[in-house]
Design a protein around this motif. Structure first.
Motif, PDB file in Angstrom:
ATOM      1  N   THR A 272       0.074  -8.128  -3.493  1.00 58.41           N
ATOM      2  CA  THR A 272      -0.656  -8.407  -2.117  1.00 58.41           C
ATOM      3  C   THR A 272      -0.176  -9.117  -1.124  1.00 58.41           C
ATOM      4  N   ALA A 273      -0.928  -8.851   0.296  1.00 59.65           N
ATOM      5  CA  ALA A 273      -0.033  -9.338   2.031  1.00 59.65           C
ATOM      6  C   ALA A 273      -1.363  -9.423   2.340  1.00 59.65           C
ATOM      7  N   LYS A 274      -0.367 -10.592   3.109  1.00 56.42           N
ATOM      8  CA  LYS A 274      -1.449 -10.750   4.487  1.00 56.42           C
ATOM      9  C   LYS A 274      -1.574  -9.619   5.747  1.00 56.42           C
ATOM     10  N   GLU A 275      -2.505  -9.546   5.919  1.00 56.56           N
ATOM     11  CA  GLU A 275      -2.273  -8.675   7.417  1.00 56.56           C
ATOM     12  C   GLU A 275      -1.527  -8.528   8.249  1.00 56.56           C
ATOM     13  N   THR A 276      -1.162  -9.512   8.397  1.00 56.16           N
ATOM     14  CA  THR A 276       0.337  -9.467   9.045  1.00 56.16           C
ATOM     15  C   THR A 276       1.558  -8.746   8.743  1.00 56.16           C
ATOM     16  N   GLY A 277       1.578  -8.612   7.537  1.00 54.83           N
ATOM     17  CA  GLY A 277       2.228  -7.672   6.508  1.00 54.83           C
ATOM     18  C   GLY A 277       3.049  -8.021   5.798  1.00 54.83           C
ATOM     19  N   GLU A 278       3.119  -9.752   5.497  1.00 51.65           N
ATOM     20  CA  GLU A 278       4.366  -9.808   4.816  1.00 51.65           C
ATOM     21  C   GLU A 278       3.350 -10.159   3.591  1.00 51.65           C
ATOM     22  N   PHE A 279       4.220  -9.697   2.488  1.00 51.68           N
ATOM     23  CA  PHE A 279       3.875  -9.593   0.861  1.00 51.68           C
ATOM     24  C   PHE A 279       3.348 -11.500   0.522  1.00 51.68           C
ATOM     25  N   GLU A 280       2.661 -11.433  -0.432  1.00 57.83           N
ATOM     26  CA  GLU A 280       2.258 -12.849  -0.854  1.00 57.83           C
ATOM     27  C   GLU A 280       3.347 -12.801  -2.003  1.00 57.83           C
ATOM     28  N   SER A 281       2.923 -11.561  -2.889  1.00 58.48           N
ATOM     29  CA  SER A 281       3.065 -11.082  -4.166  1.00 58.48           C
ATOM     30  C   SER A 281       3.444 -10.127  -4.836  1.00 58.48           C
ATOM     31  N   THR A 282       4.200  -9.432  -5.578  1.00 50.04           N
ATOM     32  CA  THR A 282       4.788  -8.289  -5.937  1.00 50.04           C
ATOM     33  C   THR A 282       5.424  -7.561  -7.109  1.00 50.04           C
ATOM     34  N   ARG A 283       5.057  -7.794  -7.659  1.00 46.13           N
ATOM     35  CA  ARG A 283       5.855  -6.785  -9.244  1.00 46.13           C
ATOM     36  C   ARG A 283       5.889  -5.343  -9.294  1.00 46.13           C
ATOM     37  N   PRO A 284       7.172  -4.828  -9.919  1.00 45.60           N
ATOM     38  CA  PRO A 284       7.112  -3.612  -9.538  1.00 45.60           C
ATOM     39  C   PRO A 284       6.445  -3.149 -10.860  1.00 45.60           C
ATOM     40  N   ILE A 285       6.681  -1.626 -10.409  1.00 42.05           N
ATOM     41  CA  ILE A 285       5.703  -0.659 -11.345  1.00 42.05           C
ATOM     42  C   ILE A 285       6.673   0.814 -11.479  1.00 42.05           C
ATOM     43  N   THR A 286       5.854   0.934 -12.373  1.00 45.44           N
ATOM     44  CA  THR A 286       6.336   2.315 -13.568  1.00 45.44           C
ATOM     45  C   THR A 286       5.503   3.264 -12.538  1.00 45.44           C
ATOM     46  N   VAL A 287       6.331   4.691 -12.103  1.00 46.16           N
ATOM     47  CA  VAL A 287       5.310   5.899 -11.951  1.00 46.16           C
ATOM     48  C   VAL A 287       5.657   6.991 -12.350  1.00 46.16           C
ATOM     49  N   PRO A 288       4.681   7.720 -12.637  1.00 41.90           N
ATOM     50  CA  PRO A 288       5.757   8.985 -13.591  1.00 41.90           C
ATOM     51  C   PRO A 288       6.260   9.808 -12.185  1.00 41.90           C
ATOM     52  N   PRO A 289       7.509  10.537 -12.081  1.00 40.46           N
ATOM     53  CA  PRO A 289       8.465  11.292 -11.230  1.00 40.46           C
ATOM     54  C   PRO A 289       7.317  11.804 -10.459  1.00 40.46           C
ATOM     55  N   LEU A 290       7.200  11.284  -9.093  1.00 41.40           N
ATOM     56  CA  LEU A 290       6.420  12.251  -7.701  1.00 41.40           C
ATOM     57  C   LEU A 290       7.648  13.760  -7.669  1.00 41.40           C
ATOM     58  N   GLY A 291       7.139  14.502  -7.861  1.00 36.60           N
ATOM     59  CA  GLY A 291       8.302  15.516  -7.904  1.00 36.60           C
ATOM     60  C   GLY A 291       7.426  16.490  -5.953  1.00 36.60           C
ATOM     61  N   ASP A 292       7.987  17.261  -5.191  1.00 34.04           N
ATOM     62  CA  ASP A 292       7.202  17.272  -4.375  1.00 34.04           C
ATOM     63  C   ASP A 292       5.430  18.392  -4.187  1.00 34.04           C
ATOM     64  N   GLY A 293       4.794  17.860  -5.074  1.00 35.76           N
ATOM     65  CA  GLY A 293       3.722  18.970  -5.268  1.00 35.76           C
ATOM     66  C   GLY A 293       3.047  17.754  -4.801  1.00 35.76           C
ATOM     67  N   GLU A 294       1.460  18.038  -4.966  1.00 38.51           N
ATOM     68  CA  GLU A 294       0.478  16.995  -5.223  1.00 38.51           C
ATOM     69  C   GLU A 294       0.314  16.612  -6.531  1.00 38.51           C
ATOM     70  N   HIS A 295       0.023  15.332  -6.147  1.00 35.91           N
ATOM     71  CA  HIS A 295      -0.270  14.605  -7.553  1.00 35.91           C
ATOM     72  C   HIS A 295      -2.028  14.055  -6.728  1.00 35.91           C
ATOM     73  N   ARG A 296      -2.384  13.319  -8.223  1.00 35.98           N
ATOM     74  CA  ARG A 296      -3.681  13.174  -8.359  1.00 35.98           C
ATOM     75  C   ARG A 296      -3.514  10.838  -7.873  1.00 35.98           C
ATOM     76  N   GLY A 297      -4.619  11.064  -7.437  1.00 34.82           N
ATOM     77  CA  GLY A 297      -4.375   9.005  -7.446  1.00 34.82           C
ATOM     78  C   GLY A 297      -6.051   9.017  -7.694  1.00 34.82           C
ATOM     79  N   THR A 298      -5.778   7.789  -8.961  1.00 34.32           N
ATOM     80  CA  THR A 298      -7.708   6.971  -9.168  1.00 34.32           C
ATOM     81  C   THR A 298      -7.493   6.357  -9.161  1.00 34.32           C
ATOM     82  N   ILE A 299      -8.663   5.323  -8.934  1.00 38.77           N
ATOM     83  CA  ILE A 299      -9.160   3.684  -8.720  1.00 38.77           C
ATOM     84  C   ILE A 299      -9.926   3.565  -9.559  1.00 38.77           C
ATOM     85  N   THR A 300     -10.067   2.734 -10.379  1.00 36.55           N
ATOM     86  CA  THR A 300     -11.214   2.482 -11.169  1.00 36.55           C
ATOM     87  C   THR A 300     -11.954   1.385 -10.941  1.00 36.55           C
ATOM     88  N   ARG A 301     -12.602   0.715 -11.200  1.00 34.82           N
ATOM     89  CA  ARG A 301     -13.197  -0.425 -11.119  1.00 34.82           C
ATOM     90  C   ARG A 301     -14.159  -0.795 -11.949  1.00 34.82           C
TER      91      ARG A 301
END
Length: 639
Positions: A272-301
């Motif tokens: 979560t960040a301010k519009e100035t660019g400063e992070f207010e909070s961060t937490r590391p995440i584990t992402v599947p290995p990102l190769g040189d090919g295309e990947h699919r991203g999805t956002i569900t609410r």
């Protein structure tokens, strides 16, 4: 007369058209200077001119060689068919106004008689004992075969028109024409070089996908308005040394997102960040290995929760409001790409979609493309008609051959433009559609003269800041948030006045001249020099610093050198030689030095510091100011 000769004859007309187009553009340059926003890239034009001249020369050489061997002077000109691709169409494809197109046509008409006269002169040099003209066509084909051949010609012509329409769309495929996105760089008052150019030129959408790396990288695009979407999908690529940030916000003062990274020093995280660019909070995440090919991203609410997944693997849960949200993408120095963005409601209906292709007015453009192809067919037909007595086959045979040649050449060029030229050859941009927020040197000087009187106030200590765009404040949301103004506010109680003389794009030579001519008259108590990026010769840079030190010491001013910071994501290269030059001059004259690059390096994980390799975000300006307050206070302290 063979098929090659028919194509070669048409090639003379094409050469005239290319010469006419090129002359029109040179004339436009002569009349309007650098205002060539409606014309294609000059480098590509120069290549076309050389190709047209090469056609004329090779055509003549081939004829002379064939004549010297006593062979019939027929030019097998499949290679000449390339020039039929867009000779008449290029002004329209490039987006030129009607006046420019008509001028090109008029000049082409003037060139045609000259080129045809040249061809007749070459033909007149043949041996006098030429063989008699060939009889009427002897090869006969059935009426059915003739109809089939004409049907194939019609199908190829439609295909050529479709290719011309696609090429036209590619030539005008820019984010400005797209209109579905706004740029974060254009939202700041302290302008950033390349921000408008990125929106106006083709490189951003080369290959019909969004590329976040061109024009100095770190591009950030957002949907203009919040959208009440339930699910979002997109395809993306991340280079080995890059990352992609997906951001979501409701238009407020903060935003949330994820960073999908392949850089070891910039790990993947949710934030979560301010519009100035400063992070207010961060937490590391584990992402599947990102190769040189295309990947699919999805956002569900769903039920107030927002889930982000990569290749069907959930990587983060974001805490976001339940209402409409803006979606955006941001890259780094490397070329991260995004494609096929689709936002849908709970029923699956599409609310927003962008495949980053130019699909404007498809039917209208197809009609114009058919007219353009018809002109090309008419040119070929004219060449056939002129040689009708020498044809050894029915005309449809030659029409089919020339049509097929044109179609193949057009397909090759369309592919080359899509895969190669769109990323290299761009139209010279006009930025008139966007507000100009970068001051010129004259504007800086006028503002300073109207703001700061020459007579100093004995109770106020003046500090002169000398630098280029970074010092000027490029990237800060407002001037008040630039690091020079922040330093001034921090020292306001001590009656310190900061005069920012920085000029975007200037090197030490230009700044030294301005100091000698104007700025020296303010008699500053201290001078802060923040330079190194725009200079190229380290020895000349050091000599200019030596002169500045001598003049400042003559006036009784103290100096502070700042090694101009750069982003960590690119190779520093020769800038380190200029940093060393500053260190040598500082050591020789006992001048304090602030290594701003080293000071900012540990702060990279605190937020978004950069808009490109040298220009800071509002948060980055704040960090620089925090590290300059004490050195500047010491600089003007009573002796």
């Amino acid at each position: 007369m063979d098929v090659g000769a028919a194509i070669a004859r048409a090639g003379w007309f094409v050469a005239a058209a290319i010469l006419g187009i090129y002359s029109t553009k040179r004339l436009h340059l002569l009349l309007h200077g650098d205002r060539v926003e409606d014309l294609a890239d000059a480098a590509l034009d120069a290549w076309l001119l050389r190709a047209a001249i090469a056609f004329v020369v090779l055509n003549a050489a081939w004829r002379i060689w064939r004549r010297s061997r006593g062979a019939p002077v027929a030019t097998p000109g499949a290679w000449a068919g390339f020039f039929l691709v867009f000779a008449a169409a290029q002004p329209l494809i490039a987006g030129a106004p009607v006046s420019t197109t008509l001028t090109a046509a008029a000049l082409s008409i003037l060139y045609m008689p000259l080129l045809l006269r040249l061809e007749r002169w070459i033909r007149s040099r043949r041996r006098r004992d030429r063989t008699p003209s060939a009889p009427r066509p002897t090869l006969r084909i059935s009426r059915r075969a003739t109809l089939v051949a004409w049907g194939i010609v019609a199908a190829i012509v439609v295909g050529e028109a479709w290719l011309v329409r696609e090429l036209w769309g590619q030539k005008q495929n820019t984010l400005h024409e797209n209109g579905r996105w706004t740029s974060g760089k254009l939202d700041v008052d302290m302008g950033i070089v390349g921000a408008a150019t990125y929106m106006m030129t083709r490189r951003a959408l080369s290959g019909n996908r969004l590329n976040l790396g061109p024009w100095h990288g770190y591009q950030e695009l957002r949907s203009p308005e919040p959208i009440p979407f339930h699910a979002a999908g997109f395809r993306f690529t991340v280079p080995p040394d890059g990352y992609l940030i997906v951001r979501l916000d409701d238009g407020g003062a903060t935003f949330s997102g994820v960073r999908l990274s392949r850089r070891a020093d910039t790990p993947s995280l949710a934030f979560t960040a301010k519009e100035t660019g400063e992070f207010e909070s961060t937490r590391p995440i584990t992402v599947p290995p990102l190769g040189d090919g295309e990947h699919r991203g999805t956002i569900t609410r769903r039920d107030g929760a927002c889930t982000v997944a990569v290749d069907d693997t959930v990587v983060a849960q974001l805490d976001l409001p339940a209402g409409p949200l803006r979606i955006g993408f941001r890259g780094g120095h490397a070329n991260a790409t995004v494609d096929d963005v689709v936002l849908t409601d709970p029923r699956g209906a599409i609310l927003f979609a962008d495949d980053f292709r130019n699909t404007a007015d498809p039917l209208g453009r197809l009609g114009i493309a058919l007219a353009i192809v018809a002109v090309a067919r008419a040119l070929a037909g004219f060449a056939l008609h002129a040689e009708r007595r020498r044809l050894r086959a029915p005309p449809v045979f030659y029409v089919l051959a020339t049509t097929l040649t044109l179609g193949i050449c057009l397909a090759i060029y369309c592919f080359a433009d899509h895969a190669i030229l769109s990323a290299r050859h761009v139209r010279t941009p006009t930025e008139s559609a966007y507000r100009r927020t970068i001051e010129s040197g004259a504007e800086v000087q006028e503002r300073l003269e109207s703001t700061y009187p020459l007579a100093p106030n004995p109770r106020v200590r003046r500090v002169l800041f000398i630098g280029s765009s970074q010092t000027w404040g490029s990237g800060a949301k407002t001037e008040a948030e630039s690091f020079v103004r922040r330093v001034e506010r921090a020292l306001a109680d001590e009656r310190v006045q900061c005069i920012n003389t920085a000029i975007s794009g200037a090197d030490s030579t230009a700044l030294l001249e301005s100091f000698q001519r104007s700025w020296r008259q303010w008699r500053p108590d201290g001078i802060v020099v923040n330079l190194s990026n725009n200079d190229r010769d380290a020895d000349e840079f050091a000599a200019n610093l030596e002169t500045l030190v001598r003049l400042a010491r003559e006036d009784g001013a103290r100096l502070l050198f700042v090694l101009e910071a750069n982003a960590l994501e690119h190779d520093l290269g020769p800038i380190e030689t200029r940093w060393n030059a500053m260190r040598r001059v500082a050591a020789a004259h006992d001048i304090p030095v602030v290594d701003m690059h080293a000071a900012l390096a540990p702060e990279n994980g605190r937020g978004l510091l950069w808009w490109d390799t040298v220009h800071l975000t509002t948060f980055g300006h704040r960090l620089v100011a925090e590290r300059l307050v004490e050195p500047v206070r010491t600089l003007v302290a009573p002796r």
